[in-house]
Structures are given as C-alpha cells and as structure tokens.
Design an enzyme around this catalytic site. Structure first.
Site, PDB file in Angstrom:
ATOM      1  N   LYS A   1      35.047  32.006  41.103  1.00  0.00           N
ATOM      2  CA  LYS A   1      35.109  33.209  40.404  1.00  0.00           C
ATOM      3  C   LYS A   1      36.286  33.034  39.365  1.00  0.00           C
ATOM      4  CE  LYS A   1      35.520  38.115  41.118  1.00  0.00           C
ATOM      5  NZ  LYS A   1      35.909  38.895  42.402  1.00  0.00           N
TER       6      LYS A   1
ATOM      7  N   GLU B   1      28.496  39.192  46.958  1.00  0.00           N
ATOM      8  CA  GLU B   1      29.773  38.478  46.864  1.00  0.00           C
ATOM      9  C   GLU B   1      30.323  38.406  48.336  1.00  0.00           C
ATOM     10  OE1 GLU B   1      34.030  39.032  44.367  1.00  0.00           O
ATOM     11  OE2 GLU B   1      32.668  40.683  44.697  1.00  0.00           O
TER      12      GLU B   1
ATOM     13  N   CYS C   1      30.810  39.465  40.274  1.00  0.00           N
ATOM     14  CA  CYS C   1      31.415  40.748  40.270  1.00  0.00           C
ATOM     15  C   CYS C   1      32.306  41.006  39.029  1.00  0.00           C
ATOM     16  CB  CYS C   1      32.254  40.832  41.657  1.00  0.00           C
ATOM     17  SG  CYS C   1      32.544  42.551  42.158  1.00  0.00           S
TER      18      CYS C   1
END
Length: 265
Positions: A116, A47, A151
C-alpha cells in the site's frame, strides 16, 4: 477476441488479531458458495483480511514475507482453479511491516504483490506502523492487464491514471472502508472507472470492530460507470462476468487518453 473473465468479491467481517479464525472464515465461504467457472476467475478479499487493524501487536502478528498467507491462498487457488487478485495481509519483510496485497495464480504461485502506497494518516495510526509501498502493481492475468490497490489509494487519481496509461484494463481494490463514508467509496470507485475507462472490482469488509462499523457495499463497475454488481452491508459473495473488449470499445468511443495534455499537468 479476448476471452471474458469472472470477478468475485468475498465480502466478510474480520476478526481482529486472529489469523486462524479469518482463514477459516475465508475457507468456509468458498466451500459453501464458490462455484468454479470455465472462464478465468479472479477473487478479491478485503484489506487486512487476515488480522484487521490490530496495529498494537503488529510485531507479534505480522506474517514474515507473507509466507503463511501466501501458502494458504495458493492452496485455495489450486483447489478452486482461481486467481486471487487482491486482499491484503499484514506482512513483515526485512524487519519492516507492510499492508501487502497478494496476487496468486490458479497454480498457487505468487505472481507479484503490492504494498500500500498511501498510508492512512488519520483515524488509525497506520502511518506510524506500516512502510509506504514504493511501486505500482501491474500484472498479466491470462492476457488481461490488471492493477491492484488498497483502500485509501483510490483517493489518489494520479496513481490509477498511471496504471491506465500503462494499459491496465481492470483494477482490483481491497478495503476496510467505514460505513460513514460509504458514499465516498461508491462515488470514488465509479469515478475511477469512468475517467480511466476500465473495470473496477472492489471488495470492502463488513462487520464491526470496536466502535468502527465497516460499510460493505463491495461493487463491480464497468468502464462506462455502470454498476454491474453491488453488495449491501452484510456478508456476501458477489460476482460478474466482464469483457475486456468493452474496455477497448469504451476507449475508442471517447478517446481521453489520446486527448490528454500531460505538459499542462
């Protein structure tokens, strides 16, 4: 029979706020350790591999439309004949900022991207900087249906189940997951693989930024929960050859998708 594919995880540290240094690191690791295969190969980076969480200077650092990082990964994809199926960057799009994963094919083309969805509300101030993504990411990789997440997303089983119900056979994850929650990382990834009967291919960064120690432990998990490859906390590249037929065999053996009762949940 569908062909197998190779998944590779490039577990490296990230230099905070220095995109050039991080690009050089990626290129060096691939030059030294990547070995082309005759089968489809998907590589995953951590990430925010380009900048890390340099959130105090996002307007200065953010890559407009992720153009620079897309060009960089596209060049490497063509050079090595591989896919990049994860590894997010700090992107600017129409004056807004995103934690964005890039999906690039071996011709160097941007196939799609994923912003995200679940922004971390604690530890960092990511929630006050990045916009929330508004759609899941599903793409076709040489006949294999895949998804991509970043994540914190792995804590939200509903999103991953949506990908699986939509046909995803492999899930690619990039992360900057801290060492103190290493057991959460491993447990959640294995659970996501088992409950959705899919491959989970997850790359975490390693190293230290300020007081934060990152956990590494990138891993590749089979649809039955077997860990096929796992790194430790140091810099490393790990890989495994994966068989999409095993996804179908697992789903045929224990038919959790058939037995779901969505009306109750």
């Amino acid at each position: 029979m569908e062909k197998k594919f190779r998944a590779g995880l490039v577990q490296i540290p990230v230099v905070l706020g220095d995109r050039q240094a991080n690009m050089e690191s990626v290129e060096r690791w691939l030059s030294e350790y990547y070995r082309p295969a005759e089968i489809t190969t998907a590589l995953v980076l951590p990430e925010l591999w380009d900048t890390g969480y340099a959130l105090d200077i996002v307007p200065k650092l953010a890559d407009r439309n992720a153009a620079e990082t897309t060009e960089f990964l596209g060049r490497l994809a063509k050079k090595y004949g591989c896919w990049f199926t994860g590894g997010s960057v700090m992107a600017e799009d129409n004056g807004k900022y995103y934690n964005r994963a890039l999906i690039i094919n071996p011709r160097g083309e941007l196939v799609t991207f994923y912003d995200k969805v679940h922004i971390v509300p604690f530890i960092t101030v990511e929630d006050g900087v990045f916009e929330h993504g508004e759609k899941p990411c599903v793409f076709d990789m040489d006949g294999i249906t895949c998804g991509s997440l970043i994540c914190y997303d792995i804590r939200f089983c509903e999103l991953i189940r949506k990908l699986a119900v939509g046909g995803a056979e492999a899930l690619f994850v990039s992360a900057e997951w801290p060492l103190p929650r290493r057991e959460h990382w491993v447990t959640l990834l294995r659970a996501r693989a088992i409950e959705n009967q899919m491959y989970v291919v997850a790359c975490n960064r390693c190293g230290v930024t300020g007081q934060e120690v990152f956990g590494g432990n990138s891993l590749i998990v089979a649809p039955d929960g077997t860990v096929l490859a796992q790194a430790d906390a140091e810099e490393d590249i790990i890989c495994a050859d994966l068989d999409p037929d095993f996804v179908r065999q697992t789903r045929d053996r224990i038919q959790v998708f058939r037995d779901r009762v969505p009306s109750l949940y």
